[in-house]
Design a protein around this motif. Structure first.
Motif, PDB file in Angstrom:
ATOM      1  N   ASP A   1       0.939  -1.327  -0.109  1.00 31.36           N
ATOM      2  CA  ASP A   1      -0.034   0.120   0.011  1.00 31.36           C
ATOM      3  C   ASP A   1       0.899   1.473  -0.089  1.00 31.36           C
ATOM      4  O   ASP A   1       1.328   1.557   1.082  1.00 31.36           O
ATOM      5  CB  ASP A   1      -0.868  -0.045   1.219  1.00 31.36           C
ATOM      6  N   MET A   2       1.000   1.797  -1.157  1.00 28.60           N
ATOM      7  CA  MET A   2       1.993   2.977  -1.365  1.00 28.60           C
ATOM      8  C   MET A   2       1.433   4.035  -0.465  1.00 28.60           C
ATOM      9  O   MET A   2       2.163   4.947  -0.017  1.00 28.60           O
ATOM     10  CB  MET A   2       2.308   3.413  -2.876  1.00 28.60           C
ATOM     11  N   ASP A   3       0.285   4.360  -0.597  1.00 28.62           N
ATOM     12  CA  ASP A   3      -0.283   5.637   0.093  1.00 28.62           C
ATOM     13  C   ASP A   3      -0.046   5.517   1.761  1.00 28.62           C
ATOM     14  O   ASP A   3       0.214   6.619   2.372  1.00 28.62           O
ATOM     15  CB  ASP A   3      -1.978   5.788  -0.319  1.00 28.62           C
ATOM     16  N   ALA A   4      -0.273   4.234   2.127  1.00 25.97           N
ATOM     17  CA  ALA A   4      -0.072   4.165   3.674  1.00 25.97           C
ATOM     18  C   ALA A   4       1.274   4.080   3.902  1.00 25.97           C
ATOM     19  O   ALA A   4       1.758   4.822   4.971  1.00 25.97           O
ATOM     20  CB  ALA A   4      -0.772   2.671   4.066  1.00 25.97           C
ATOM     21  N   LEU A   5       1.944   3.977   2.964  1.00 23.99           N
ATOM     22  CA  LEU A   5       3.830   3.839   3.371  1.00 23.99           C
ATOM     23  C   LEU A   5       4.247   5.258   3.183  1.00 23.99           C
ATOM     24  O   LEU A   5       4.699   5.773   4.109  1.00 23.99           O
ATOM     25  CB  LEU A   5       4.405   3.078   1.910  1.00 23.99           C
ATOM     26  N   PHE A   6       3.447   6.196   2.084  1.00 20.90           N
ATOM     27  CA  PHE A   6       3.892   7.443   2.310  1.00 20.90           C
ATOM     28  C   PHE A   6       3.423   8.276   3.561  1.00 20.90           C
ATOM     29  O   PHE A   6       4.340   9.059   3.999  1.00 20.90           O
ATOM     30  CB  PHE A   6       3.425   8.118   1.169  1.00 20.90           C
ATOM     31  N   TRP A   7       2.131   7.954   4.124  1.00 20.74           N
ATOM     32  CA  TRP A   7       1.635   8.806   5.208  1.00 20.74           C
ATOM     33  C   TRP A   7       2.399   8.403   6.534  1.00 20.74           C
ATOM     34  O   TRP A   7       2.686   9.368   7.402  1.00 20.74           O
ATOM     35  CB  TRP A   7       0.082   8.914   5.207  1.00 20.74           C
ATOM     36  N   PHE A   8       2.491   7.135   6.591  1.00 20.37           N
ATOM     37  CA  PHE A   8       3.155   6.745   7.767  1.00 20.37           C
ATOM     38  C   PHE A   8       4.637   6.822   7.857  1.00 20.37           C
ATOM     39  O   PHE A   8       5.308   7.256   8.864  1.00 20.37           O
ATOM     40  CB  PHE A   8       2.928   5.080   7.989  1.00 20.37           C
ATOM     41  N   SER A   9       5.116   6.950   6.495  1.00 18.74           N
ATOM     42  CA  SER A   9       6.629   7.571   6.722  1.00 18.74           C
ATOM     43  C   SER A   9       6.680   9.055   7.108  1.00 18.74           C
ATOM     44  O   SER A   9       7.663   9.175   7.658  1.00 18.74           O
ATOM     45  CB  SER A   9       7.096   7.248   5.456  1.00 18.74           C
ATOM     46  N   LEU A  10       5.743   9.639   6.638  1.00 18.90           N
ATOM     47  CA  LEU A  10       5.783  11.231   7.105  1.00 18.90           C
ATOM     48  C   LEU A  10       5.438  11.267   8.670  1.00 18.90           C
ATOM     49  O   LEU A  10       6.180  11.938   9.313  1.00 18.90           O
ATOM     50  CB  LEU A  10       4.593  12.012   6.429  1.00 18.90           C
ATOM     51  N   ALA A  11       4.700  10.364   9.024  1.00 19.35           N
ATOM     52  CA  ALA A  11       4.261  10.423  10.470  1.00 19.35           C
ATOM     53  C   ALA A  11       5.785  10.090  11.404  1.00 19.35           C
ATOM     54  O   ALA A  11       5.868  10.563  12.405  1.00 19.35           O
ATOM     55  CB  ALA A  11       3.313   9.400  10.925  1.00 19.35           C
ATOM     56  N   MET A  12       6.340   8.913  10.789  1.00 18.48           N
ATOM     57  CA  MET A  12       7.631   8.605  11.381  1.00 18.48           C
ATOM     58  C   MET A  12       8.536   9.657  11.384  1.00 18.48           C
ATOM     59  O   MET A  12       9.331  10.147  12.577  1.00 18.48           O
ATOM     60  CB  MET A  12       8.325   7.378  10.477  1.00 18.48           C
ATOM     61  N   LEU A  13       8.732  10.482  10.308  1.00 21.37           N
ATOM     62  CA  LEU A  13       9.327  11.667  10.383  1.00 21.37           C
ATOM     63  C   LEU A  13       9.356  12.762  11.199  1.00 21.37           C
ATOM     64  O   LEU A  13      10.102  13.266  12.122  1.00 21.37           O
ATOM     65  CB  LEU A  13       9.679  12.290   8.968  1.00 21.37           C
TER      66      LEU A  13
END
Length: 219
Positions: free
Chosen positions: A61-73
């Motif tokens: 899930d690329m969308d989830a990966l993007f948003w959770f990566s932003l959350a991690m940052l």
């Protein structure tokens, strides 16, 4: 040098020491809040990482990966900011308390009779006024708040582990008695070493003071 070492933790003495932070109450509460937030960030980081690996990457899930990566940052950025604030203001609080306690100690020592200074070692007095005061400051910069922060992290991590998989968590907790026993042995060894270092510093200060005074008399 005094042979009486006292207890490892004296609640009454600690309460008197905490009372010295009253003029810096806002800073004290701010550092405590930073410690709590650091605990929150420390627990949240692996949780978000688990979601990224198990859900986002596992399901592609690329969308989830993007948003959770932003959350991690965002979490990592917040952790860095509050860690800097915690370190700066905890050290500032410790140095401020040292300043106040040293002023009180100096005023108290100035009220002693000359007989007290004749019968007391200069090295012991210097150690009390300098080295021991530095240890008091370290209680705030490296001691009290760090212990509270680490305890909160341990409780939060243990709670999440029990919630996610209590059987695996109990297997991990099985080694806690060994860790506690080793910590107790380390504490006893550190106390003996600290007392020895304190005694040697006092003896060194006395030696230097006596030699410098003696040089002036000989000349």
């Amino acid at each position: 040098m005094d042979k009486e070492t006292g207890k490892a933790f004296d609640y009454k003495l600690f309460k008197r020491l905490i009372a010295q932070t009253r003029p810096y109450r806002l800073t004290f509460y701010g550092v405590a809040l930073s410690a709590i937030l650091l605990t929150f960030f420390a627990v949240l980081t692996p949780y978000i990482l688990r979601i990224i690996i198990d859900d986002a990457i596992g399901n592609k899930d690329m969308d989830a990966l993007f948003w959770f990566s932003l959350a991690m940052l965002g979490v990592l950025f917040g952790q860095v900011v509050f860690q800097l604030l915690f370190n700066y203001y905890a050290n500032w609080l410790g140095e401020s308390v040292i300043k106040d306690v040293r002023i009180l100690l100096f005023k108290r020592m100035m009220g002693f009779r000359m007989k007290y200074f004749d019968n007391s070692s200069i090295g012991l007095l210097v150690t009390r006024a300098v080295a021991d005061m530095q240890r008091i400051g370290e209680i705030f910069s490296q001691g009290f708040f760090m212990i509270v922060s680490d305890l909160l992290k341990m409780v939060a991590a243990a709670s999440i582990m029990l919630f996610m998989n209590w059987k695996l968590a109990l297997m991990v907790f099985a080694i806690l008695p060994i860790i506690l026993y080793a910590t107790r042995l380390f504490q006893k060894g550190m106390k003996v070493a600290f007392i020895e270092v304190r005694a040697q510093v006092s003896n060194l200060n006395s030696f230097v003071q006596e030699r410098l005074t003696g040089m002036k008399i000989v000349q």
